[in-house]
Design a protein around this motif. Structure first.
Motif, PDB file in Angstrom:
ATOM      1  N   ASN A   1       0.858  -1.173   0.000  1.00 13.96           N
ATOM      2  CA  ASN A   1       0.000   0.000   0.000  1.00 13.96           C
ATOM      3  C   ASN A   1       0.900   1.229   0.000  1.00 13.96           C
ATOM      4  O   ASN A   1       1.446   1.609   1.023  1.00 13.96           O
ATOM      5  N   ALA A   2       1.048   1.850  -1.159  1.00 18.87           N
ATOM      6  CA  ALA A   2       1.934   3.010  -1.245  1.00 18.87           C
ATOM      7  C   ALA A   2       1.157   4.271  -1.596  1.00 18.87           C
ATOM      8  O   ALA A   2       0.916   5.108  -0.738  1.00 18.87           O
ATOM      9  N   CYS A   3       0.725   4.411  -2.843  1.00 12.78           N
ATOM     10  CA  CYS A   3       0.105   5.675  -3.254  1.00 12.78           C
ATOM     11  C   CYS A   3      -1.416   5.680  -3.128  1.00 12.78           C
ATOM     12  O   CYS A   3      -2.015   6.737  -3.015  1.00 12.78           O
ATOM     13  N   GLU A   4      -2.040   4.528  -3.168  1.00 13.16           N
ATOM     14  CA  GLU A   4      -3.505   4.388  -3.134  1.00 13.16           C
ATOM     15  C   GLU A   4      -4.191   5.172  -4.249  1.00 13.16           C
ATOM     16  O   GLU A   4      -5.347   5.540  -4.136  1.00 13.16           O
ATOM     17  N   GLN A   5      -3.470   5.411  -5.337  1.00 11.70           N
ATOM     18  CA  GLN A   5      -4.032   6.143  -6.468  1.00 11.70           C
ATOM     19  C   GLN A   5      -3.744   5.464  -7.800  1.00 11.70           C
ATOM     20  O   GLN A   5      -3.965   6.049  -8.856  1.00 11.70           O
ATOM     21  N   GLY A   6      -3.192   4.256  -7.764  1.00 14.40           N
ATOM     22  CA  GLY A   6      -2.897   3.540  -8.996  1.00 14.40           C
ATOM     23  C   GLY A   6      -1.729   4.097  -9.776  1.00 14.40           C
ATOM     24  O   GLY A   6      -1.594   3.850 -10.972  1.00 14.40           O
TER      25      GLY A   6
END
Length: 201
Positions: free
Chosen positions: A38-43
């Motif tokens: 789980n890094a950017c949560e924006q794809g």
């Protein structure tokens, strides 16, 4: 809501899933599969890449309810996925008719695969896939945060194209960001995996 789907060859059920919950959250927090990061949560970074019905997707952008009745492969099940693909004649040989009409492995074929329970949960004790071993041998793993997404994406590339050019590799991995490297070792790893795959055919 309750979501029933297949993860790494095993039927899974997630209860009390709310409408906006992501597949990434379900995998990590409800099913105990922390490989997808789980890094950017924006794809944007690709760290959470999994295969959904054989297609690489950013699991942070997939609503959990969308996977009802579908098939998910995470990095924890990648070695078993690759082994099953080889046993069923899909080892990157789409040009020989080994893949479905859309490329990749058909959903019906994927549903027939059965991972060993311990292997599909954590990946521990399972032999590594070709791409996983190549990442180790080429020194492409540093902090490891981006590695699961890169492995899943590279595996999908090599399934579709057993002899990718450097441009093919760069394009396939363009959605996966790595903050540790200049990407050269990652490219080396995919080249190495492709060469080994070619020798095995």
């Amino acid at each position: 809501m309750r979501v029933n789907f297949t993860v790494n060859g095993r039927q899974q059920e997630a209860d009390d899933v709310w409408e906006g919950e992501s597949l990434l959250y379900v995998l990590r927090e409800r099913l105990g599969l922390p490989g997808s990061k789980n890094a950017c949560e924006q794809g944007e970074c690709g760290s959470c890449t999994v295969r959904l019905d054989g297609v690489p997707v950013c699991s942070c952008l997939v609503a959990a309810g969308q996977v009802e009745g579908r098939d998910v492969v995470t990095v924890e099940g990648l070695a078993d996925f690759a082994k099953q693909r080889e046993e069923h004649g899909h080892g990157g040989a789409c040009g020989t008719g080994g893949c479905g009409s859309k490329g990749g492995v058909s959903l019906d074929a994927a549903k027939q695969w059965q991972a060993k329970p311990a292997d599909s949960q954590t990946g521990e004790g399972a032999p590594l896939s070709n791409i996983q071993q190549a990442f180790i041998d080429a020194g492409a793993v540093q902090c490891g945060f981006c590695t699961p997404g890169l492995l899943v994406q590279a595996d999908a590339l090599l399934e579709q194209n057993s002899s990718p050019s450097d441009q093919d590799i760069r394009e396939a991995l363009s959605g996966n960001l790595c903050r540790c490297t200049g990407y050269e070792k990652i490219l080396d790893a995919v080249r190495l995996a492709a060469a080994r795959q070619g020798e095995a055919v």
